[in-house]
Each structure stands twice: as structure tokens, then as C-alpha cells.
Enzyme design. Sequence first.
Site, PDB file in Angstrom:
ATOM      1  CG  ASP A  51      -1.636   1.243   1.483  1.00  0.00           C
ATOM      2  OD1 ASP A  51      -2.325   1.698   0.558  1.00  0.00           O
ATOM      3  OD2 ASP A  51      -1.509   1.811   2.586  1.00  0.00           O
ATOM      4  CG  ASP A  60      -1.909   7.452   0.024  1.00  0.00           C
ATOM      5  OD1 ASP A  60      -1.047   8.345  -0.052  1.00  0.00           O
ATOM      6  OD2 ASP A  60      -2.606   7.093  -0.940  1.00  0.00           O
TER       7      ASP A  60
END
Length: 200
Positions: free
Chosen positions: A9, A11
Site C-alpha cells: 500500500d 498512503d
Amino acid sequence: MKAKRFGIDIDGTVTCPTSLIPFINQDFSLNITLDDIKKYDLSEALDIPAERFSDWFNKREPAIYASSPLAEGAKEVLLKWKEQFQLFFISARRNHLMNITERWFEEQDILYDRIELIGSHDKIKAAKQYKVDIFLEDKHDNAVSIHEELRIPVLLFNTPYNQDPIPDGVIRVDNWAQAEQWVNRWVHPTKAVSISENSY
């Protein structure tokens, strides 16, 4: 062929989870810190009407992503991993933000095999498509669903907004140094025999 494929991922995982806070404080006249955010849904966490927050976020997204600071230690670990593994960055960002995202990676000097912006928090399809062996995430329900569907380990970066219980295959880490340590033991289990023995 490199041995392992990592799904990562962006953010709150590669970027610092505080990235939005200066923008929120400025635009909503607040004075919050990360510790004040107990839920992933920021409109709920901050008691701001969902439509208002969504409109604000859509306008501010490019500036937020362009200026997001790296999570501490992320670059050093990712540079090492790129020498050994394949790195697939899989994000809920929408695809029209690809240019900003690619530019940010270039400015941070972070290499990758692919960036996939799926526009949704459902990352299972992309994780399957790229046949990742492990995933790194900060969103609690993503971490749990990816682990349960793919039966792979998921490292969940500890934040105030992801404190619900987790199954055994989801592993909490406080920072990138801990993530690196866990991955080293996972990739080289024979070197971790003494660690395993000490845990019994």
C-alpha cells in the site's frame, strides 16, 4: 526471477500516516494530531459531514499526494528490498492521479516493478493478479481480508485508527525497521531458529 513478490500500500504505509493532518488543520481550522484519529473514515473520525469531507478531499488530493512525506525508514528498506524482491505498489488512489504518484516515487528515488492505482479499497483482485506473496498495509479491514482470501502474511503498520483485533496471519509492526526484521525472518527461517525457540 526474484524469489518473492511484495504487494505494498502507499498512503499511510510508504507515506507517513500524518500526511493529511496539516491540510485538515489548515482547511477545517482544527488542531489535531494522529492520536486524535481513531477511525480510518476521517469524516466519521473528525465529525465532518461525509459529503463535505469528500468534496474537500477530491480537491486537495493532488496537493496532499505531491507533498506527502515518506514514512520513517521506508526508503532505506525499500531500496534493499528492490535488490531482492519484486515490488508492486497497490493503492486505492484513483488512476487519474498516476502522474502525480509516479513523479512522487521518482522524486523520492524509490524503484518499483509496478504501481497499480485501483480506485477502491478492495485490493484482493490486484494482489491475486500480481501473485504477491506478502502484503503491507495500514487499513485494518484490508489487511484482514487480504490475508483471509489469499492466505498470505500481511504486515499491518500500527496506527491509532487500526486497533481492532487481527487474526494470526496479520502481523502488527510499529515501523519499517520492524517490517524489515519480520521479512528477514520470513525469508530466512533457518536463521530465526533461536528466535522461534525463545518464543515457546
